[in-house]
Scaffold this active site. Sequence first.
Site, short mmCIF file in Angstrom:
data_model
loop_
_atom_site.label_atom_id
_atom_site.label_comp_id
_atom_site.label_asym_id
_atom_site.label_seq_id
_atom_site.Cartn_x
_atom_site.Cartn_y
_atom_site.Cartn_z
N ARG A 163 0.84 -1.22 0.00
CA ARG A 163 0.00 0.00 0.00
C ARG A 163 0.87 1.26 0.00
O ARG A 163 0.51 2.28 0.60
CB ARG A 163 -0.97 0.03 1.18
CG ARG A 163 -1.75 -1.25 1.40
CD ARG A 163 -2.51 -1.70 0.18
NE ARG A 163 -3.16 -3.00 0.41
CZ ARG A 163 -3.80 -3.65 -0.53
NH1 ARG A 163 -3.89 -3.19 -1.77
NH2 ARG A 163 -4.38 -4.81 -0.27
N ASN A 205 2.82 -7.59 7.87
CA ASN A 205 2.85 -8.92 7.25
C ASN A 205 4.33 -9.30 7.24
O ASN A 205 5.06 -9.02 6.30
CB ASN A 205 2.26 -8.88 5.83
CG ASN A 205 0.76 -8.61 5.87
OD1 ASN A 205 0.08 -8.95 6.84
ND2 ASN A 205 0.23 -8.00 4.83
N LYS A 282 1.06 -8.42 14.05
CA LYS A 282 -0.22 -8.77 13.42
C LYS A 282 -0.30 -10.28 13.53
O LYS A 282 0.51 -10.99 12.95
CB LYS A 282 -0.21 -8.32 11.96
CG LYS A 282 -1.40 -8.80 11.13
CD LYS A 282 -1.36 -8.18 9.73
CE LYS A 282 -2.47 -8.68 8.83
NZ LYS A 282 -2.45 -8.04 7.50
N GLU A 286 -5.59 -12.27 8.35
CA GLU A 286 -5.19 -12.28 6.94
C GLU A 286 -4.00 -13.20 6.69
O GLU A 286 -3.02 -12.84 6.03
CB GLU A 286 -4.89 -10.86 6.46
CG GLU A 286 -6.12 -9.95 6.57
CD GLU A 286 -5.94 -8.55 5.99
OE1 GLU A 286 -4.80 -8.07 5.94
OE2 GLU A 286 -6.95 -7.96 5.58
N ARG A 331 -18.16 -8.77 10.24
CA ARG A 331 -16.72 -8.51 10.40
C ARG A 331 -16.45 -7.34 11.36
O ARG A 331 -15.46 -7.36 12.08
CB ARG A 331 -16.12 -8.23 9.01
CG ARG A 331 -14.66 -7.86 9.07
CD ARG A 331 -14.04 -7.81 7.69
NE ARG A 331 -12.84 -6.97 7.71
CZ ARG A 331 -12.15 -6.61 6.66
NH1 ARG A 331 -12.52 -7.03 5.45
NH2 ARG A 331 -11.08 -5.86 6.75
N LYS A 355 -7.12 0.11 14.68
CA LYS A 355 -7.38 1.03 13.56
C LYS A 355 -8.50 1.98 13.94
O LYS A 355 -9.36 1.64 14.75
CB LYS A 355 -7.77 0.25 12.30
CG LYS A 355 -6.62 -0.53 11.70
CD LYS A 355 -7.00 -1.13 10.34
CE LYS A 355 -5.84 -1.94 9.80
NZ LYS A 355 -6.06 -2.44 8.44
N ASP A 360 -11.67 -1.13 8.27
CA ASP A 360 -10.32 -1.10 7.70
C ASP A 360 -10.03 0.23 7.01
O ASP A 360 -9.93 0.27 5.78
CB ASP A 360 -10.18 -2.25 6.68
CG ASP A 360 -8.77 -2.36 6.15
OD1 ASP A 360 -7.89 -1.66 6.66
OD2 ASP A 360 -8.56 -3.14 5.21
N GLU A 382 -4.31 3.48 15.49
CA GLU A 382 -3.54 3.29 14.24
C GLU A 382 -4.27 4.03 13.13
O GLU A 382 -5.44 3.75 12.84
CB GLU A 382 -3.41 1.80 13.92
CG GLU A 382 -2.64 1.55 12.63
CD GLU A 382 -2.47 0.06 12.30
OE1 GLU A 382 -2.05 -0.72 13.18
OE2 GLU A 382 -2.76 -0.32 11.15
N GLU A 388 -4.52 4.13 0.95
CA GLU A 388 -4.99 2.89 0.34
C GLU A 388 -6.39 3.03 -0.25
O GLU A 388 -6.68 2.52 -1.32
CB GLU A 388 -4.98 1.77 1.39
CG GLU A 388 -5.50 0.45 0.84
CD GLU A 388 -5.39 -0.71 1.84
OE1 GLU A 388 -4.82 -0.51 2.94
OE2 GLU A 388 -5.85 -1.81 1.50
N HIS A 524 -16.25 -0.29 1.63
CA HIS A 524 -15.70 -1.51 1.05
C HIS A 524 -16.35 -1.88 -0.29
O HIS A 524 -16.74 -3.03 -0.52
CB HIS A 524 -15.86 -2.68 2.03
CG HIS A 524 -14.78 -3.73 1.89
ND1 HIS A 524 -14.61 -4.46 0.73
CD2 HIS A 524 -13.82 -4.16 2.73
CE1 HIS A 524 -13.62 -5.30 0.89
NE2 HIS A 524 -13.10 -5.13 2.09
N TRP A 545 -14.80 -10.47 1.72
CA TRP A 545 -13.99 -9.71 0.77
C TRP A 545 -14.84 -9.35 -0.45
O TRP A 545 -14.32 -8.96 -1.49
CB TRP A 545 -12.74 -10.48 0.34
CG TRP A 545 -11.69 -10.49 1.42
CD1 TRP A 545 -11.72 -9.85 2.62
CD2 TRP A 545 -10.42 -11.17 1.39
NE1 TRP A 545 -10.59 -10.08 3.35
CE2 TRP A 545 -9.75 -10.90 2.62
CE3 TRP A 545 -9.76 -11.98 0.46
CZ2 TRP A 545 -8.49 -11.40 2.93
CZ3 TRP A 545 -8.50 -12.48 0.77
CH2 TRP A 545 -7.87 -12.19 2.00
C1 GCV Z 1 -0.62 -4.93 5.83
C2 GCV Z 1 -5.73 -4.17 4.80
C3 GCV Z 1 -4.74 -3.93 3.69
C4 GCV Z 1 -3.55 -4.86 3.83
C5 GCV Z 1 -2.92 -4.65 5.22
C6 GCV Z 1 -3.99 -4.94 6.27
C7 GCV Z 1 -3.47 -4.69 7.67
O1 GCV Z 1 -6.33 -5.41 4.67
O2 GCV Z 1 -5.37 -4.11 2.46
O3 GCV Z 1 -2.63 -4.56 2.81
O4 GCV Z 1 -1.82 -5.51 5.39
O5 GCV Z 1 -5.08 -4.06 6.05
O6 GCV Z 1 -3.68 -3.60 8.17
O7 GCV Z 1 -2.87 -5.58 8.24
#
Ligand code: GCV
Length: 706
Positions: A163, A205, A282, A286, A331, A355, A360, A382, A388, A524, A545
């Site tokens: 992103r 990630n 994290k 995901e 969700r 967040k 998201d 956060e 994004e 979304h 999704w």
């Molecule tokens: C780093 C969203 C974004 C992902 C990101 C995730 C997160 O899903 O699309 O790219 O991954 O948030 O905050 O962990």
Amino acid sequence: MSYLRYLALTLTLTLSLSAEDGYRLWLRYDLITDESLRASYVHSLSRINFITRSGVVSPTISVAREELIAGINGLTGLKSEIALGSSVAQSNFGAEGFALGRNATGTFTIHANTDVGILYGVFDLLRRIQTGQSIETLNVTSTPKIQQRLLNHWDDLNRFVERGYAGFSLWEWFNLPTVRNPRYRDYARACASLGINGTVLTNVNANALILTPPYLTKVAALAEEFRPYGVRVYLTARFSAPIEIGGLKTADPLDPAVAAWWKAKIDEIYTYVPDFGGFVVKANSEGQPGPQDYGRTHADGANLLADALAPHAGIVMWRAFVYAAENTQDRVKQAYREFMPLDGKFRDNVVIQIKNGPLDFMPREPFSPLFGGMTRTPLALELQITQEYFGGSTQLAYLASMWKEVLDADTFNAGPARGELVESGATVARIIDGTRHNQHLSVIAGVANTGTDRNWTGHPLAQANWYAYGRLAWDHTLSAESIAREWAQLTYGPNPATIQTITKILLGSLETVVNYSMPLGLHHIMAEGHHYGPGPWVEHARPDWSSRYYHQADPLGLGANRGVTGSNALETYAPELRALWGNLETCPENLLLWFHHVPWDHQLKSGHPLWDELCLHYQQGVDEVRVMQQEWASLKGSIDAERFAEVQARFRRQELDARDWRDACLLYFQEFSKRPLPTGVEPPAHDLAYYKSVKLRYAPGHPGDK
Ligand code: GCV
């Protein structure tokens, strides 16, 4: 004015009007053209005292001195003399605060308990001079409201930035530690100018390799570059690291061998980076590994790392961004359900990083209910500085307006003795700065929008988001407007008309994007994968999704029913908010489709039925981009040609993108509403099949196709 001085001034002005690549950010220090203003600064600043407790010249004092000398010299032509003194008395501005003013003998003084406090005082003083404020009788103190003010970089070891829209990662892992790009220091300097005091170098990630000695040597080199500027280094911890790089068979947090491995690993990290800040994690989200892989809780996982970090005063920022496809709950309720039972079960050095919204980083969300729910655990906010869901670095969205919405939001959480009916003062800002529940730890995190682009952020105006994040992290009571004005002046010079125009453009820009992408609480419905542009039709094997999961369009109406007859996500909020948001008549219209499935003919405050109102919002978004274009065009000749042209081109693209959003979404929703576009809405350029067929390839910030 002498002829030579006139020539020098003309040259400075010409240069600043023609060649500006944006690298200098808001730290430009160009000569002040107003002679009397310049003279007043020269009068006040010929001699400056730094007063710290130790009075010793450290690397931080050296960079503070260099910055001040260069800044004052650039702005006024003066070469100030700087003296360093000491004061044993501890003053009340804490570890990072400072005081500015003149002492009894008239000498300008920057006073702080620590060296980094002096550095922050220097940047504050220079900001005042750059914005033309009088310092003759200045007498101020300033202390940050939040302790850890961090950037989170979603940067991979191959320098791809998840992103990220401003080029590659700034961290040149291959060349480190030997080759050190001078940009590392410029980055740290920019952070310090805002009071940002920590940086998480790696993507959430995570890749366990970052914890191995070859990479720790590189991390140590970056830490060394940043240290004089008071920027500490943090990393992301991959939960399965004990298996991947430790040779263990398990990463079970309750296994003693796993605990011993983390303890040894963390002790080792501190031999490389003695002031290492800690980890962001994290987990079980995901596809990331986590404690639940072993039937353990998030608290078990966080406490495992916290115990090993505690002897070094390191912290764990454990993310609450968790949701799972198998979970049949809405969700937006999942993180709440997961974390609420764990409140009070975390070690003292754990912060739960949440967040701003429960989904998201959508263009508009209500604040995450965890801010009102967890009262016995420090909570970090956060924010996403990188855009994004706001058009990457192609489109303009000044995000401070959104961040203020969440910071100022009242959670109506009156603590254990809940029940106040009027405003409770339990704003998200007061919860995260620790004052609401007397927390000893406070953290704010912003997902960085920086990269290797010469101007750091891709879109020249996206620098304002980095700037605003830092300013709010220091003082969340500042307004989005005052920050925009300040940034515009620092970045584009003192012309009042220019500042006014840029401020106006910035302040309107957030709602403009909301209008043409996801108005009235829609969320979304973006394109799949890269998330650039519209995708209300997106269907994925995972329902959560898929766009329909969120917009719920059908022949009757539009929007997600999150009230008692729907998913009841509303139950995660305080009774006051449940009452307000749960009622179709009192729910703020900018959250309407977040909480309600609204009939197409339901009349809104404007008197229009939902369908017409929706269409008019999309049209308004497009119109507003056109207005921004015109306003920007009016700046031609009053700002440098380079940044002018760059922004102008991006606005052209933003208009095309806004039209695509409008046309694609309205054609798609029209399949359900079966109503005509109201007067004033331009007809779509193509049919729905065309928009569905658009496949953007290689969009920045997404690994995409090979
Ligand atoms: C780093 C969203 C974004 C992902 C990101 C995730 C997160 O899903 O699309 O790219 O991954 O948030 O905050 O962990």
